[in-house]
Design an enzyme around this catalytic site. Sequence first.
Site, PDB file in Angstrom:
ATOM      1  N   LYS A  87       0.840  -1.204   0.000  1.00 54.47           N
ATOM      2  CA  LYS A  87       0.000   0.000   0.000  1.00 54.47           C
ATOM      3  C   LYS A  87       0.874   1.252   0.000  1.00 54.47           C
ATOM      4  O   LYS A  87       0.641   2.194  -0.755  1.00 54.47           O
ATOM      5  CB  LYS A  87      -0.937  -0.005   1.226  1.00 54.47           C
ATOM      6  CG  LYS A  87      -2.072  -1.014   1.072  1.00 54.47           C
ATOM      7  CD  LYS A  87      -2.831  -1.270   2.369  1.00 54.47           C
ATOM      8  CE  LYS A  87      -3.872  -2.369   2.127  1.00 54.47           C
ATOM      9  NZ  LYS A  87      -4.588  -2.791   3.337  1.00 54.47           N
ATOM     10  N   GLN A 138      -4.669  -1.443   9.534  1.00 51.63           N
ATOM     11  CA  GLN A 138      -4.647  -2.779   8.930  1.00 51.63           C
ATOM     12  C   GLN A 138      -5.325  -3.792   9.854  1.00 51.63           C
ATOM     13  O   GLN A 138      -4.979  -3.894  11.031  1.00 51.63           O
ATOM     14  CB  GLN A 138      -3.193  -3.186   8.652  1.00 51.63           C
ATOM     15  CG  GLN A 138      -3.044  -4.490   7.911  1.00 51.63           C
ATOM     16  CD  GLN A 138      -3.588  -4.448   6.477  1.00 51.63           C
ATOM     17  OE1 GLN A 138      -3.408  -3.460   5.762  1.00 51.63           O
ATOM     18  NE2 GLN A 138      -4.254  -5.507   6.070  1.00 51.63           N
ATOM     19  N   ASP A 198     -10.796   3.189   4.052  1.00 50.84           N
ATOM     20  CA  ASP A 198     -11.280   1.806   3.932  1.00 50.84           C
ATOM     21  C   ASP A 198     -12.809   1.774   3.866  1.00 50.84           C
ATOM     22  O   ASP A 198     -13.394   0.742   3.530  1.00 50.84           O
ATOM     23  CB  ASP A 198     -10.826   0.976   5.146  1.00 50.84           C
ATOM     24  CG  ASP A 198      -9.662   0.045   4.815  1.00 50.84           C
ATOM     25  OD1 ASP A 198      -9.438  -0.214   3.614  1.00 50.84           O
ATOM     26  OD2 ASP A 198      -8.996  -0.424   5.753  1.00 50.84           O
TER      27      ASP A 198
END
Length: 305
Positions: free
Chosen positions: A54, A98, A121
């Site tokens: 990422k 994460q 997200d």
Amino acid sequence: MTAELIDGKAFAEAVRHRVRDRVAALHAQTGQAPGLAVVLVGHDAASEVYVRSKGKQAVQAGMKSFTHCLPVDTPEDELLGLIRRLNDDPLVHGILVQLPLPAHLDARQVINTISPAKDVDGFHTSNVGMVGTGQDAIVPCTPLGCMMMLRHYHDDFRGKTALVIGHSNIVGKPMARLLLNADCTVMVAHKSSTNIPELARLADILVVAAGVPGLVKADWIKPGATVIDVGINRIPAPELGEGKHRLVGDVDFESARQVAGAITPVPGGVGPMTIACLLANTLSAFCHLHDLSVDPLLLDEQDPT
Ligand code: NAD
């Protein structure tokens, strides 16, 4: 019939290209670049790979990347404190924690501490609710990528029937909501459903996110259906050598491609789109936070090619 292969790598490259161009133009216009902060707690090997990837892809897109690696026993207060500082940091436009988190941390509390405007997200309850009510919001990356690829094959979802197998908060539920928002007739199945093959045979669009290798067989698929296989399963592959593994999806790919109209492979299907969509969400968050117009392609889950 042999299905058309849906090339996720090519779709992802189209998204990244578009994001790169827009980031460069915005940088020339404002002197600023979108910043993506990724927080990792602990040393899960797969998570470390995702976090590195990422960060690398954000930099390749012209963005700033900030990675925060915290010890596995980080107290929740400390993690929440870091998130609040990132919420207030003007160089950070997207924040991602994460998952999965170590068991002592309350993931819902952690996610809901991220500012909804920076929640790239799309997991904050506020964004979930807005997507659920058909409002513009940050859409979770994996379902967003699936919708972009589906748009290439279905410019109009009205009158189409879809089955989503899997009802997790990060894939199945948002996927079903996006299809419903697009006026698809949507069914959702999960591990307690008893009649999935019959439901699947009705589906023009079949999205599978169960985490069960080879769950969907060819005789579950309506001839000509578009099949999106989200599953990523690592299975032993003695044919490649002792102790070797390979990645497979939730669909029995070789048999399914004889029936489907179009199908994503694993690897090379949905996977590459997920990080590309994270970049798209970070760009959109930057635009919103700076009151700049957002690329409609990235907002409306359009076909990026
Ligand atoms: P999850 O474990 O949170 O949810 C699995 C869902 O599948 C649940 O709703 C469960 O009820 C359902 N399910 C399980 N077994 C089933 C069965 N036999 N029949 C029908 N439904 C069943 O998983 P998740 O996070 O949603 O991920 C699902 C899969 O997608 C995993 O393989 C994961 O690795 C993969 N994934 C891929 C990406 C990507 O970028 N390609 C992103 C996220 C998840």
